[in-house]
Design an enzyme around this catalytic site. Structure first.
Site, PDB file in Angstrom:
ATOM      1  N   GLU A 185      -0.850 -10.125  -1.355  1.00 54.29           N
ATOM      2  CA  GLU A 185      -1.306  -8.887  -1.302  1.00 54.29           C
ATOM      3  C   GLU A 185      -0.133  -7.776  -0.225  1.00 54.29           C
ATOM      4  OE1 GLU A 185      -4.762  -5.847  -3.043  1.00 54.29           O
ATOM      5  OE2 GLU A 185      -5.356  -7.152  -1.202  1.00 54.29           O
ATOM      6  N   TYR A 206       4.134  21.808  -4.986  1.00 51.29           N
ATOM      7  CA  TYR A 206       3.430  20.828  -4.856  1.00 51.29           C
ATOM      8  C   TYR A 206       4.327  19.317  -4.786  1.00 51.29           C
ATOM      9  CZ  TYR A 206       4.601  22.858  -9.366  1.00 51.29           C
ATOM     10  OH  TYR A 206       4.947  23.748 -10.701  1.00 51.29           O
ATOM     11  N   VAL A 249      -7.862   0.826   0.974  1.00 44.13           N
ATOM     12  CA  VAL A 249      -7.150   2.186   0.253  1.00 44.13           C
ATOM     13  C   VAL A 249      -8.269   2.985   0.520  1.00 44.13           C
ATOM     14  CG1 VAL A 249      -6.746   1.332  -2.363  1.00 44.13           C
ATOM     15  CG2 VAL A 249      -8.950   2.192  -1.737  1.00 44.13           C
ATOM     16  N   GLU A 250      -8.843   2.895   1.198  1.00 43.45           N
ATOM     17  CA  GLU A 250      -9.899   3.583   1.919  1.00 43.45           C
ATOM     18  C   GLU A 250      -9.497   4.500   3.456  1.00 43.45           C
ATOM     19  OE1 GLU A 250     -13.378   1.318  -0.304  1.00 43.45           O
ATOM     20  OE2 GLU A 250     -11.595   1.384   1.389  1.00 43.45           O
ATOM     21  N   LYS A 274      -6.144   2.440  -7.718  1.00 41.99           N
ATOM     22  CA  LYS A 274      -4.726   0.589  -7.976  1.00 41.99           C
ATOM     23  C   LYS A 274      -5.526  -0.193  -9.199  1.00 41.99           C
ATOM     24  CE  LYS A 274      -4.726  -2.854  -4.483  1.00 41.99           C
ATOM     25  NZ  LYS A 274      -5.038  -3.779  -3.386  1.00 41.99           N
TER      26      LYS A 274
END
Length: 118
Positions: free
Chosen positions: A21, A53, A72-73, A98
């Protein structure tokens, strides 16, 4: 509270804990709901009064592309802080997906809700 949303914002990122990764960029998908009082822009019909936005999206794209987190947290938490600190947002719900991370699942990820500290 009114909400402004961004759905399906795809951003390529270096994210993950495994060696493979760390060598590739993966596409992440962001969905945001942001608490914003839309009465003023509705009354003035002026984009300067809105939660832009497009500006939020561009800022997140810039931040995520430059990031290098394992989890990802962590990325979700930092992205929430960027939006709360840099835009006139009182509250947000951020979903970070993900895709393809787990065989048999369309996506995995986290959903967090954060509010601006008074």
């Amino acid at each position: 509270m009114d909400k402004v949303f961004i759905e399906g914002l795809e951003i390529d990122a270096l994210i993950g804990i495994y060696d493979w990764e760390r060598r590739i960029r993966q596409t992440l998908v962001f969905d945001l709901e942001m608490g914003f009082d839309n009465r003023r822009p509705a009354a003035t019909d002026d984009i300067a009064d809105t939660l832009n936005y497009k500006a939020v999206s561009k800022r997140l794209q810039e931040y995520v592309r430059e990031s290098d987190f394992g989890l990802v947290e962590t990325l979700a938490e930092r992205c929430a802080a960027v939006v709360l600190d840099e835009f006139d947002v009182r509250w947000l719900r951020l979903k970070l997906s993900k895709p393809g991370a787990v065989r048999g699942a369309r996506a995995v990820g986290v959903v967090i809700e954060r509010a601006r500290e008074a």
